[in-house]
Design a protein around this motif. Structure first.
Motif, PDB file in Angstrom:
ATOM      1  N   HIS A  43       0.842  -1.196   0.000  1.00  8.35           N
ATOM      2  CA  HIS A  43       0.000   0.000   0.000  1.00  8.35           C
ATOM      3  C   HIS A  43       0.872   1.238   0.000  1.00  8.35           C
ATOM      4  O   HIS A  43       1.804   1.361   0.791  1.00  8.35           O
ATOM      5  CB  HIS A  43      -0.905   0.017   1.228  1.00  8.35           C
ATOM      6  CG  HIS A  43      -1.667   1.302   1.381  1.00  8.35           C
ATOM      7  ND1 HIS A  43      -2.484   1.823   0.393  1.00  8.35           N
ATOM      8  CD2 HIS A  43      -1.739   2.185   2.429  1.00  8.35           C
ATOM      9  CE1 HIS A  43      -3.026   2.952   0.811  1.00  8.35           C
ATOM     10  NE2 HIS A  43      -2.582   3.200   2.035  1.00  8.35           N
ATOM     11  N   HIS A  44       0.571   2.157  -0.911  1.00  9.77           N
ATOM     12  CA  HIS A  44       1.232   3.458  -0.950  1.00  9.77           C
ATOM     13  C   HIS A  44       0.201   4.519  -0.549  1.00  9.77           C
ATOM     14  O   HIS A  44      -0.771   4.753  -1.271  1.00  9.77           O
ATOM     15  CB  HIS A  44       1.788   3.763  -2.340  1.00  9.77           C
ATOM     16  CG  HIS A  44       3.004   2.959  -2.682  1.00  9.77           C
ATOM     17  ND1 HIS A  44       2.938   1.625  -3.034  1.00  9.77           N
ATOM     18  CD2 HIS A  44       4.330   3.306  -2.719  1.00  9.77           C
ATOM     19  CE1 HIS A  44       4.164   1.179  -3.278  1.00  9.77           C
ATOM     20  NE2 HIS A  44       5.025   2.171  -3.096  1.00  9.77           N
ATOM     21  N   ASP A  45       0.420   5.134   0.594  1.00  9.73           N
ATOM     22  CA  ASP A  45      -0.459   6.172   1.115  1.00  9.73           C
ATOM     23  C   ASP A  45      -0.045   7.496   0.478  1.00  9.73           C
ATOM     24  O   ASP A  45       1.062   7.995   0.714  1.00  9.73           O
ATOM     25  CB  ASP A  45      -0.322   6.230   2.640  1.00  9.73           C
ATOM     26  CG  ASP A  45      -1.278   7.230   3.292  1.00  9.73           C
ATOM     27  OD1 ASP A  45      -1.745   8.151   2.595  1.00  9.73           O
ATOM     28  OD2 ASP A  45      -1.541   7.089   4.498  1.00  9.73           O
ATOM     29  N   LEU A  46      -0.949   8.067  -0.320  1.00 10.95           N
ATOM     30  CA  LEU A  46      -0.609   9.257  -1.107  1.00 10.95           C
ATOM     31  C   LEU A  46      -1.105  10.562  -0.490  1.00 10.95           C
ATOM     32  O   LEU A  46      -1.073  11.601  -1.158  1.00 10.95           O
ATOM     33  CB  LEU A  46      -1.197   9.124  -2.522  1.00 10.95           C
ATOM     34  CG  LEU A  46      -0.755   7.899  -3.328  1.00 10.95           C
ATOM     35  CD1 LEU A  46      -1.433   7.889  -4.684  1.00 10.95           C
ATOM     36  CD2 LEU A  46       0.756   7.882  -3.489  1.00 10.95           C
ATOM     37  N   ARG A  47      -1.527  10.527   0.761  1.00 11.75           N
ATOM     38  CA  ARG A  47      -2.076  11.760   1.339  1.00 11.75           C
ATOM     39  C   ARG A  47      -1.069  12.900   1.355  1.00 11.75           C
ATOM     40  O   ARG A  47      -1.444  14.068   1.301  1.00 11.75           O
ATOM     41  CB  ARG A  47      -2.585  11.484   2.758  1.00 11.75           C
ATOM     42  CG  ARG A  47      -3.918  10.749   2.795  1.00 11.75           C
ATOM     43  CD  ARG A  47      -4.327  10.402   4.207  1.00 11.75           C
ATOM     44  NE  ARG A  47      -3.420   9.416   4.805  1.00 11.75           N
ATOM     45  CZ  ARG A  47      -3.573   8.937   6.032  1.00 11.75           C
ATOM     46  NH1 ARG A  47      -4.574   9.369   6.798  1.00 11.75           N
ATOM     47  NH2 ARG A  47      -2.733   8.033   6.513  1.00 11.75           N
ATOM     48  N   ASP A 105      -4.542   3.535  -2.995  1.00 18.11           N
ATOM     49  CA  ASP A 105      -4.956   4.777  -2.358  1.00 18.11           C
ATOM     50  C   ASP A 105      -6.276   5.229  -2.992  1.00 18.11           C
ATOM     51  O   ASP A 105      -6.519   4.985  -4.178  1.00 18.11           O
ATOM     52  CB  ASP A 105      -3.873   5.838  -2.572  1.00 18.11           C
ATOM     53  CG  ASP A 105      -4.154   7.115  -1.833  1.00 18.11           C
ATOM     54  OD1 ASP A 105      -3.732   7.237  -0.672  1.00 18.11           O
ATOM     55  OD2 ASP A 105      -4.826   8.003  -2.415  1.00 18.11           O
ATOM     56  N   PRO A 106      -7.167   5.893  -2.232  1.00 15.37           N
ATOM     57  CA  PRO A 106      -8.442   6.336  -2.800  1.00 15.37           C
ATOM     58  C   PRO A 106      -8.310   7.211  -4.034  1.00 15.37           C
ATOM     59  O   PRO A 106      -9.235   7.270  -4.857  1.00 15.37           O
ATOM     60  CB  PRO A 106      -9.088   7.110  -1.643  1.00 15.37           C
ATOM     61  CG  PRO A 106      -8.524   6.484  -0.416  1.00 15.37           C
ATOM     62  CD  PRO A 106      -7.097   6.138  -0.776  1.00 15.37           C
ATOM     63  N   ARG A 158     -11.221  16.927  -0.537  1.00 14.19           N
ATOM     64  CA  ARG A 158     -11.107  15.886   0.496  1.00 14.19           C
ATOM     65  C   ARG A 158      -9.649  15.540   0.773  1.00 14.19           C
ATOM     66  O   ARG A 158      -9.362  14.527   1.406  1.00 14.19           O
ATOM     67  CB  ARG A 158     -11.842  14.622   0.055  1.00 14.19           C
ATOM     68  CG  ARG A 158     -13.339  14.757  -0.033  1.00 14.19           C
ATOM     69  CD  ARG A 158     -13.990  13.394  -0.168  1.00 14.19           C
ATOM     70  NE  ARG A 158     -15.388  13.507  -0.444  1.00 14.19           N
ATOM     71  CZ  ARG A 158     -16.201  12.480  -0.675  1.00 14.19           C
ATOM     72  NH1 ARG A 158     -15.687  11.239  -0.647  1.00 14.19           N
ATOM     73  NH2 ARG A 158     -17.471  12.652  -0.929  1.00 14.19           N
ATOM     74  N   ALA A 159      -8.753  16.366   0.282  1.00  9.52           N
ATOM     75  CA  ALA A 159      -7.309  16.121   0.448  1.00  9.52           C
ATOM     76  C   ALA A 159      -6.918  14.773  -0.139  1.00  9.52           C
ATOM     77  O   ALA A 159      -6.077  14.059   0.406  1.00  9.52           O
ATOM     78  CB  ALA A 159      -6.917  16.204   1.916  1.00  9.52           C
ATOM     79  N   LEU A 160      -7.499  14.438  -1.283  1.00 12.75           N
ATOM     80  CA  LEU A 160      -7.222  13.158  -1.937  1.00 12.75           C
ATOM     81  C   LEU A 160      -6.526  13.322  -3.283  1.00 12.75           C
ATOM     82  O   LEU A 160      -6.347  12.345  -3.996  1.00 12.75           O
ATOM     83  CB  LEU A 160      -8.534  12.382  -2.159  1.00 12.75           C
ATOM     84  CG  LEU A 160      -9.286  11.908  -0.924  1.00 12.75           C
ATOM     85  CD1 LEU A 160     -10.581  11.220  -1.335  1.00 12.75           C
ATOM     86  CD2 LEU A 160      -8.421  10.959  -0.103  1.00 12.75           C
ATOM     87  N   GLY A 161      -6.161  14.518  -3.660  1.00  5.52           N
ATOM     88  CA  GLY A 161      -5.584  14.741  -4.983  1.00  5.52           C
ATOM     89  C   GLY A 161      -4.298  13.976  -5.199  1.00  5.52           C
ATOM     90  O   GLY A 161      -3.481  13.830  -4.285  1.00  5.52           O
ATOM     91  N   VAL A 170     -14.396  13.603  -7.255  1.00  7.82           N
ATOM     92  CA  VAL A 170     -14.630  12.344  -6.540  1.00  7.82           C
ATOM     93  C   VAL A 170     -15.464  11.418  -7.415  1.00  7.82           C
ATOM     94  O   VAL A 170     -15.225  10.209  -7.470  1.00  7.82           O
ATOM     95  CB  VAL A 170     -15.325  12.614  -5.194  1.00  7.82           C
ATOM     96  CG1 VAL A 170     -15.727  11.311  -4.515  1.00  7.82           C
ATOM     97  CG2 VAL A 170     -14.423  13.442  -4.278  1.00  7.82           C
ATOM     98  N   ALA A 171     -16.437  11.984  -8.128  1.00  9.80           N
ATOM     99  CA  ALA A 171     -17.307  11.168  -8.982  1.00  9.80           C
ATOM    100  C   ALA A 171     -16.510  10.454 -10.061  1.00  9.80           C
ATOM    101  O   ALA A 171     -16.744   9.273 -10.344  1.00  9.80           O
ATOM    102  CB  ALA A 171     -18.386  12.041  -9.616  1.00  9.80           C
ATOM    103  N   GLN A 172     -15.596  11.137 -10.698  1.00  8.60           N
ATOM    104  CA  GLN A 172     -14.811  10.531 -11.768  1.00  8.60           C
ATOM    105  C   GLN A 172     -14.019   9.337 -11.262  1.00  8.60           C
ATOM    106  O   GLN A 172     -13.926   8.305 -11.937  1.00  8.60           O
ATOM    107  CB  GLN A 172     -13.888  11.581 -12.391  1.00  8.60           C
ATOM    108  CG  GLN A 172     -14.662  12.595 -13.227  1.00  8.60           C
ATOM    109  CD  GLN A 172     -13.837  13.825 -13.566  1.00  8.60           C
ATOM    110  OE1 GLN A 172     -12.817  14.099 -12.933  1.00  8.60           O
ATOM    111  NE2 GLN A 172     -14.277  14.575 -14.559  1.00  8.60           N
ATOM    112  N   VAL A 173     -13.463   9.457 -10.071  1.00  2.61           N
ATOM    113  CA  VAL A 173     -12.674   8.358  -9.514  1.00  2.61           C
ATOM    114  C   VAL A 173     -13.589   7.239  -9.027  1.00  2.61           C
ATOM    115  O   VAL A 173     -13.355   6.059  -9.302  1.00  2.61           O
ATOM    116  CB  VAL A 173     -11.768   8.862  -8.381  1.00  2.61           C
ATOM    117  CG1 VAL A 173     -11.021   7.708  -7.731  1.00  2.61           C
ATOM    118  CG2 VAL A 173     -10.772   9.889  -8.919  1.00  2.61           C
ATOM    119  N   ALA A 174     -14.642   7.591  -8.296  1.00  5.81           N
ATOM    120  CA  ALA A 174     -15.543   6.576  -7.746  1.00  5.81           C
ATOM    121  C   ALA A 174     -16.193   5.753  -8.853  1.00  5.81           C
ATOM    122  O   ALA A 174     -16.288   4.522  -8.756  1.00  5.81           O
ATOM    123  CB  ALA A 174     -16.612   7.244  -6.878  1.00  5.81           C
TER     124      ALA A 174
END
Length: 423
Positions: A43-47, A105-106, A158-161, A170-174
């Motif tokens: 797992h790579h946490d990209l936050r 990562d999300p 959401r600090a997910l970029g 978020v929609a495009q990724v989800a």
């Protein structure tokens, strides 16, 4: 790809995606626990990636190693090339690793990673020489996924970029995570029965053959055993590939519907631009190839999710190629083109799939047909079409006004050389 004998020696790889990090982690750990001694979880946490910091976790057997990586450039592409892919190569060669679970990562879409496994060269060859994508599994939060998949919130909110200039929603990724999945792990509980039914209806149209199981009683091997023999397993269709995999329901269920739009005349570029909102309002997903009268040689790839839409260069129509250039075209695409070939227009056509959750399908079809050339405009001929003002000259994002020059999608489309971006 390797030979058949080498393919049999490749290490199985399971990819687990999802927009809710804690649920993705739980599903990935469920996969690892079934064979803990021989399974390595990565797992790579990209936050912190935009600050050039990535936290890497490797769990294998009873051992767990966490390391903080400092990258020269804070982006997903650097993480992939500088660490994730080389790490997967090392693990695939380790004698005590029989399977790899990649916990994404999300911010990551599995299509991006699968493209990298197939095309990015590490130590002289791509990773698919050493790993076999057994399945892509996506975790879906029943309480929030439908709102995520139909909203306009950007990942950065959401600090997910995935990078400093990542403007994906978020929609495009989800939506992309579910659409690319071979199996779905449901998590949590919907607030009400109606939301649960509508969520199920949307998923059934995005990935119709994917089996589902709930995280609370997940038996990972049983779920993988239900994956269809013809499942995607990391295969990337490209702009001229299949728009529908499996047999998605074509009827309306809980207000969710699938619209197939196919026509054999070009769009007027300005009228199509004016019609764009019909593919955003009340729509979960739009994907397909469009033929714009002012650009007769190239197909444009149109894709939307939630409130964001983008149009990118999809490559030439076969009718625009010289005969000797057909040798580079896949046999599958040549067969599909032959089935729809027109003596005058060749393989040029409109092919769009729209999944709507609130919009009226008839209104979508009516608006798109209004954007097609009229009989009089058809009669005016291609020379007149070329003079039409074209808002889709190179690429287009919606809402209008977004500067595409500095945007980064970190998607398979960009990695494979397609231009354009999504707002």
């Amino acid at each position: 790809m390797g030979t058949e004998s080498s393919a049999n020696q490749r290490i199985p790889l399971i990819m687990v995606a999802g927009i809710r990090a804690e649920q993705v982690a739980a599903a990935a750990e469920a996969a690892r626990r079934e064979e803990p001694a021989g399974t390595a979880l990565v797992h790579h946490d990209l936050r912190g990636v935009t600050q050039g910091v990535v936290r890497r976790l490797v769990r294998h057997g009873a051992a767990e190693h966490t390391e903080v990586l400092e990258l020269a450039h804070g982006c997903v592409s650097c993480t992939l090339r500088e660490d994730m892919l080389p790490l997967l190569r090392r693990l695939s060669a380790a004698p005590d690793v029989a399977r790899i679970v990649v916990q994404l990562d999300p911010a990551l879409e599995p299509e991006t990673i699968c493209w990298a496994l197939q095309h990015v060269v590490v130590d002289g060859r791509p990773l698919v020489d050493d790993v076999d994508i057994e399945a892509v599994v996506t975790s879906v939060d029943l309480a929030s996924w439908l709102a995520d998949a139909t909203g306009e919130e950007e990942l950065a909110e959401r600090a997910l970029g995935g990078s400093a200039d990542d403007e994906r929603t978020v929609a495009q990724v989800a939506v992309g995570q579910v659409e690319f999945a071979d199996a779905i792990v449901l998590a949590g509980r919907a607030d009400d029965r109606w939301n649960q039914v509508r969520t199920a209806a949307v998923i059934a149209r995005l990935t119709p053959n994917a089996p589902t199981a709930h995280l609370d009683d997940l038996e990972f091997s049983a779920l993988l055993g239900e994956v269809a023999g013809d499942a995607r397993r990391g295969a990337i269709d490209g702009p001229h590939g299949r728009l529908l995999r499996g047999q998605p329901p074509l009827d309306t269920d809980a207000g969710v519907s699938t619209v197939l739009f196919e026509e054999r005349r070009p769009f007027h570029p300005e009228r199509l631009h004016e019609t764009i909102d019909v593919l955003l309002d009340g729509v979960v997903r739009t994907r397909g190839r469009v033929w714009v009268a002012s650009q007769p040689d190239v197909a444009l790839w149109l894709e939307s999710a939630g409130g964001g839409l983008g149009v990118a260069h999809g490559g030439p129509w076969l009718a625009a190629l010289e005969p000797d250039q057909w040798a580079d075209i896949s046999p599958e695409r040549q067969v599909r083109a032959s089935l729809i070939w027109d003596d005058y227009y060749g393989d040029r056509t409109q092919e769009l799939v729209v999944i709507a959750h609130q919009a009226n399908p008839r209104d979508i079809v009516r608006a798109l047909r209004h954007a097609l050339l009229t009989d009089d405009e058809i009669a005016a001929g291609a020379q007149q079409w070329a003079s039409y003002p074209d808002p889709f000259g190179e690429w287009h994002t919606d809402p209008c006004g977004t500067d595409p020059a500095g945007n980064s999608r970190d998607t398979a489309a960009d990695a494979s050389g397609e231009s354009g971006n999504r707002s």
